[in-house]
Design a protein around this motif. Structure first.
Motif, short mmCIF file in Angstrom:
data_model
loop_
_atom_site.label_atom_id
_atom_site.label_comp_id
_atom_site.label_asym_id
_atom_site.label_seq_id
_atom_site.Cartn_x
_atom_site.Cartn_y
_atom_site.Cartn_z
N HIS A 58 0.61 -0.86 -0.08
CA HIS A 58 0.12 -0.08 0.27
C HIS A 58 0.92 1.05 0.19
O HIS A 58 1.77 1.00 0.80
CB HIS A 58 -0.75 0.45 1.23
CG HIS A 58 -2.00 -0.77 1.47
ND1 HIS A 58 -2.51 -1.34 0.40
CD2 HIS A 58 -1.60 -2.25 2.25
CE1 HIS A 58 -3.37 -2.73 0.73
NE2 HIS A 58 -2.63 -3.00 1.54
N ASP A 59 0.21 2.64 -0.35
CA ASP A 59 1.09 3.98 0.15
C ASP A 59 1.37 4.14 1.21
O ASP A 59 0.35 3.82 2.02
CB ASP A 59 -0.01 4.83 -1.19
CG ASP A 59 0.87 6.39 -1.36
OD1 ASP A 59 1.66 6.56 -0.61
OD2 ASP A 59 -0.08 6.65 -1.19
N PRO A 60 2.92 4.05 1.70
CA PRO A 60 2.90 4.74 2.27
C PRO A 60 2.87 5.75 3.25
O PRO A 60 2.39 5.85 4.30
CB PRO A 60 4.36 4.76 3.16
CG PRO A 60 4.55 4.68 1.32
CD PRO A 60 3.82 4.45 -0.04
N PHE A 61 1.91 6.72 2.31
CA PHE A 61 1.35 8.22 2.10
C PHE A 61 0.36 7.48 3.10
O PHE A 61 -0.65 8.93 3.77
CB PHE A 61 1.34 9.21 1.83
CG PHE A 61 3.17 9.31 1.43
CD1 PHE A 61 3.76 10.33 2.16
CD2 PHE A 61 4.00 9.25 0.77
CE1 PHE A 61 4.42 11.35 2.16
CE2 PHE A 61 5.69 9.20 0.18
CZ PHE A 61 6.07 10.26 1.63
N LEU A 62 -0.36 6.75 2.80
CA LEU A 62 -2.28 6.65 3.52
C LEU A 62 -2.10 6.73 4.89
O LEU A 62 -2.86 6.28 5.47
CB LEU A 62 -2.65 5.31 3.71
CG LEU A 62 -3.39 5.34 1.30
CD1 LEU A 62 -3.14 3.64 0.59
CD2 LEU A 62 -3.82 6.43 0.92
N LEU A 63 -0.60 6.40 5.41
CA LEU A 63 -0.85 6.14 7.09
C LEU A 63 -0.19 7.19 7.60
O LEU A 63 -0.01 8.40 7.01
CB LEU A 63 0.73 5.56 7.33
CG LEU A 63 0.93 4.35 7.44
CD1 LEU A 63 1.98 3.60 6.86
CD2 LEU A 63 0.11 3.93 8.82
N ALA A 64 -1.34 7.72 8.65
CA ALA A 64 -1.31 9.23 8.91
C ALA A 64 -0.20 9.48 9.96
O ALA A 64 0.34 8.76 10.58
CB ALA A 64 -2.78 9.10 9.77
N PRO A 185 -0.64 2.49 12.13
CA PRO A 185 -1.55 2.21 11.50
C PRO A 185 -3.31 1.98 12.21
O PRO A 185 -4.02 1.99 12.07
CB PRO A 185 -1.48 0.68 10.39
CG PRO A 185 -0.51 0.22 11.81
CD PRO A 185 0.42 1.43 12.03
N LYS A 186 -2.58 1.68 13.43
CA LYS A 186 -3.93 1.34 14.90
C LYS A 186 -4.58 2.89 15.51
O LYS A 186 -5.28 2.22 15.81
CB LYS A 186 -3.20 0.46 15.75
CG LYS A 186 -3.50 -0.93 15.76
CD LYS A 186 -2.50 -1.14 16.29
CE LYS A 186 -2.50 -2.79 15.72
NZ LYS A 186 -1.79 -4.07 16.83
N LEU A 187 -3.72 4.56 15.03
CA LEU A 187 -4.71 4.98 15.48
C LEU A 187 -5.93 5.35 14.76
O LEU A 187 -6.61 4.82 13.53
CB LEU A 187 -3.95 6.49 14.56
CG LEU A 187 -2.24 6.52 15.82
CD1 LEU A 187 -1.49 7.65 15.06
CD2 LEU A 187 -1.62 6.94 17.08
N PRO A 188 -6.88 5.75 15.53
CA PRO A 188 -8.21 5.38 15.54
C PRO A 188 -8.47 6.75 13.80
O PRO A 188 -9.84 6.25 12.76
CB PRO A 188 -8.57 6.74 16.80
CG PRO A 188 -7.67 7.04 17.57
CD PRO A 188 -6.80 6.13 17.24
#
Length: 804
Positions: A58-64, A185-188
């Motif tokens: 997946h695109d890493p920039f999808l991570l907040a 990735p688990k941040l709400p």
């Protein structure tokens, strides 16, 4: 009956979908059934799973937070700022730190690293370490596999003028730290499509964001694989892709440390798998942080010097051996603690186990907790207490369906620090709070855990047959790899297999080797750690098996084999201890050693003997259910345990005396209706007392000798031994045949003498009730005293079915 250690939840695959997959993909029906059972029911789904894709990332920039993290790191690179990598001491933390070192080396950054000492400092960021970073001129810290709960510590860093970029994958708390960037990735509020990344997986996404997805060296996935597998992350989605590629690269690894680890662990590079990481590489990496300091393992994974890598891998191997010895000692001490308190709990242990010991190494408490969980199947927390400070540091492991992290949230008022996942967590608290901690956990569990929750469960993928486990079919299962969390090695249930051989193997006879047969097909199996079962299994026993498959390769020969995980003997089982002369020792052995495999709790274990013997054993056997044959057919309760619990509670019955006649044997089955095991502890009759199954020839022979002898030897006391000698029959047999002749009026007995009836009526032998009873009794005694175990078991089951 041997009870399985787990309840087997067997998946039922979609047969129609499996058949379609087998035809269209050209795969074995077994592989197709396993794919269907795991939810891959369409050809495109199954094909994508089997073949995988390097584009699954997946695109890493999808991570907040990723954009902010990249901007801050690039700014640090432009300014030549001093950067610290702040890691953790477990295998994921070591892998994350090692990967970040590879990345910052690649970027020519000015950096150093810091990993806290497990026992001296504990998990997470520490203010004294941040002060040290400040003294070194550090202005940016990048955390890996840690930091998401470090609210106070990151506030301290901010006050020192140090920016912090957090990369982590642990459960975030309600209050988040005020870092420059939080990447988890688990941040709400994070919309990243896959939440199962390991700490090293998050670090790898940062590398992709900084370098571009196509520019990250694929070899780095070797390090990603180690942390992902070791930290029990789900091998699905992009984890599956990363581990698959990483394991493939390990076969020709570019990292000296990986090659050295494989060598010291005796891993054949061509046979490298994710399972090799889990059971051979990860324990050695973890041993560094558990027994000394994790920085040595980081040095191993990041060195470019093969000689140094060999030296470090040898050190880690020695540390791992020391760790194994330490764990075994702590486990035994913990078991002793629990056993001393078992009378306080209805099930022998509390709903949540909390054990603590002074001087216990905090580095191995998690392993000890896992072993206790395997033994007792309860959420388990093990803590090591520092005798000087009183601080306790521990690890938790939990059962399916019980979120231990949520449980710790409800106890945070007595905890100094905690963090983790639903199935595993860590915590620290003062020893003065241990009683309150234990009480809070068990009060909470009492409202949430049910009896069903506390039954050990294991998942099985398929119920099949031995003839399906061909070499080609088992080899094809490798296409489902890599195996790990969420994609475990397939477990297959085989029911109704007959044992051809069962023997303990290994230097200390700790392991079990089985050969089983089913409808003409045969396969070998190994059950590690189950060598004690060799005593309880016999040739001819029909068993159910839960097993993984593997290939046994020896001197160029390859054949499929079973790696047995669990087994059961589902029907009535006969335990042969005939003629041992040590019934009391055998009885104690059954109660102490075999209680985990057979029912021997209060009221479930019964002893049956003749009524006179039962009277003498009342005081000796006051805590088992004692029963006696009466003079006729009935079986009577002989002590308070048998009266209290009744015959229906008996599941394991020990026979100390032979039944006097077949009706007594049948009455055993009619009385003890819940029987699972019969243990034969009776003595065998001596040769002078044995019966033989009667036939017409032996009766003709006796009758002939009677006719010759009656004129001279009418005294029965002399005649019986004489006939016994002449016919090679026991005295008891001759006496019972004479009883038959008397019933048929062939002879006349009077005052100890025997006379021939000179004009007997012609009556066939089978018209005699005593003749029929003699035949049944002789058959029963032969079966109970002379037959081999398979024959005896089959006969007993047929008698039981006839009664029911």
């Amino acid at each position: 009956m041997i009870h399985s250690q787990y309840h087997w939840n067997v998946t039922t695959p979609d047969q129609q979908a499996a058949q379609q997959l087998s035809i269209e993909l050209g795969i074995a029906p077994l592989t197709a059934a396993l794919l269907s059972g795991r939810g891959y029911t369409t050809v495109p789904e199954a094909e994508a799973f089997l073949e995988g894709s390097r584009t699954a990332s997946h695109d890493p920039f999808l991570l907040a937070g990723m954009q902010e993290a990249v901007e801050r790191i690039r700014l640090a690179l432009e300014r030549s700022e001093k950067i610290w990598i702040y890691g953790d001491y477990d295998a994921d933390g070591v892998s994350s730190t090692s990967l970040m070192i590879q990345l910052l080396r690649h970027l020519h950054a000015d950096f150093d690293m810091y990993i806290p000492h497990r026992s001296k400092e504990g998990y997470g960021l520490h203010n004294h370490a941040l002060d040290q970073a400040n003294a070194q001129g550090v202005t940016l810290i990048i955390t890996v596999d840690t930091g998401i709960s470090a609210v106070e510590q990151i506030a301290h860093a901010n006050a020192l003028g140090i920016d912090v970029v957090v990369t982590d994958h642990h459960e975030p708390p309600a209050e988040l730290p005020q870092a420059v960037a939080l990447v988890n990735p688990k941040l709400p509020y994070c919309n990243y499509p896959f939440k199962g990344l390991a700490g090293v997986g998050v670090a790898y996404k940062l590398a992709q964001a900084l370098l571009g997805m196509e520019n990250v060296p694929e070899a780095w996935l070797e390090i990603v694989s180690i942390g992902t597998v070791a930290d029990l992350m789900p091998l699905e989605d992009e984890n599956r892709m990363m581990v698959r590629i990483g394991v493939e690269h390990m076969k020709n690894s570019s990292f000296p440390g990986v090659r050295a680890l494989m060598n010291i662990a005796a891993i054949d590079p061509t046979q490298m798998t994710a399972t090799s990481i889990a059971f051979a590489m990860a324990p050695r990496i973890n041993a560094s942080g558990r027994m000394e300091h994790a920085s040595r393992a980081v040095e191993l994974l990041t060195t470019e010097n093969m000689s140094l890598a060999d030296r470090i891998s040898f050190e880690l191997d020695q540390l791992n051996k020391s760790r194994q010895e330490l764990v075994n000692r702590m486990v035994q001490e913990a078991i002793a603690m629990l056993e001393s308190e078992k009378d306080q709990y209805p099930h022998g242990v509390p709903d949540v186990i909390v054990v603590a010991g002074e001087g216990w190494n905090p580095g191995v408490v998690g392993i000890v907790a896992s072993k206790l969980l395997d033994r007792y199947y309860r959420p388990t927390i093990v803590l090591g207490i520092d005798p000087e400070t009183g601080m306790s540091k521990g690890s938790a492991r939990s059962i399916a369906g019980y979120d231990i992290y949520r449980a710790l949230l409800d106890c945070e008022d007595v905890l100094d620090h905690f963090g983790g996942h639903p199935s595993a967590a860590g915590m620290s608290l003062h020893r003065d709070q241990l009683d309150a901690f234990r009480r809070k956990l068990n009060d909470r569990a009492a409202t949430l855990l049910t009896e069903e929750d506390l039954i050990p469960q294991t998942q099985a993928d398929y119920e099949g047959r031995i003839d399906q486990l061909t070499l080609a079919a088992v080899e094809e299962l490798d296409r489902l790899a890599p195996f790990g969390m969420s994609n475990p090695l397939p477990k297959i249930v085989l029911r109704g297999a007959t044992i051809s051989q069962a023997k303990a193997i290994g230097k200390t006879l700790d392991h079990l080797r089985l050969v089983v047969e089913q409808n003409g097909s045969m396969i070998e199996g190994v059950a590690f750690g189950k060598g004690e079962l060799a005593e309880l299994l016999s040739e001819g026993d029909v068993i159910d098996i839960l097993a993984e498959t593997s290939i046994n390769e020896w001197r160029g020969n390859r054949k499929p084999q079973l790696m047995v995980q669990d087994l059961a003997v589902p029907g009535l089982q006969i335990w042969d201890r005939r003629g041992s002369g040590q019934w009391d020792r055998n009885l104690q052995h059954i109660r102490s050693k075999w209680s985990r495999y057979m029912a021997v709790e209060s009221g479930q274990l019964g002893v049956l003997c003749d009524e006179k013997r039962a009277e003498t054993l009342k005081s000796q056997l006051s805590d088992v259910s004692l029963w006696g044959y009466d003079r006729q057919v009935d079986i009577a309760a002989c002590n308070h345990v048998s009266i209290q619990h009744g015959a229906e509670a008996i599941r394991t019955l020990c026979l100390l005396s032979l039944p006097a006649h077949i009706q007594q044997l049948d009455h055993i089955f009619a009385t003890f209706t819940s029987l699972e095991n019969i243990v034969l502890l009776h003595d065998r009759p001596n040769q002078q007392e044995r019966l033989q199954i009667p036939d017409r020839d032996i009766f003709k022979l006796i009758y002939g000798w009677l006719s010759k002898s009656s004129q001279h030897m009418s005294d029965e006391s002399k005649l019986v031994p004489y006939l016994s000698q002449k016919t090679s029959s026991s005295v008891r047999m001759v006496q019972m045949m004479l009883d038959v002749f008397e019933e048929l009026e062939f002879i006349i007995r009077h005052n100890g003498t025997i006379q021939m009836n000179q004009a007997p009526a012609k009556r066939p032998l089978h018209s005699s009730q005593l003749y029929r009873e003699l035949g049944e009794l002789a058959e029963m005694e032969y079966m109970l005293c002379e037959s081999d175990l398979p024959q005896l078991t089959s006969w007993m089951i047929s008698r039981m079915q006839g009664v029911s």
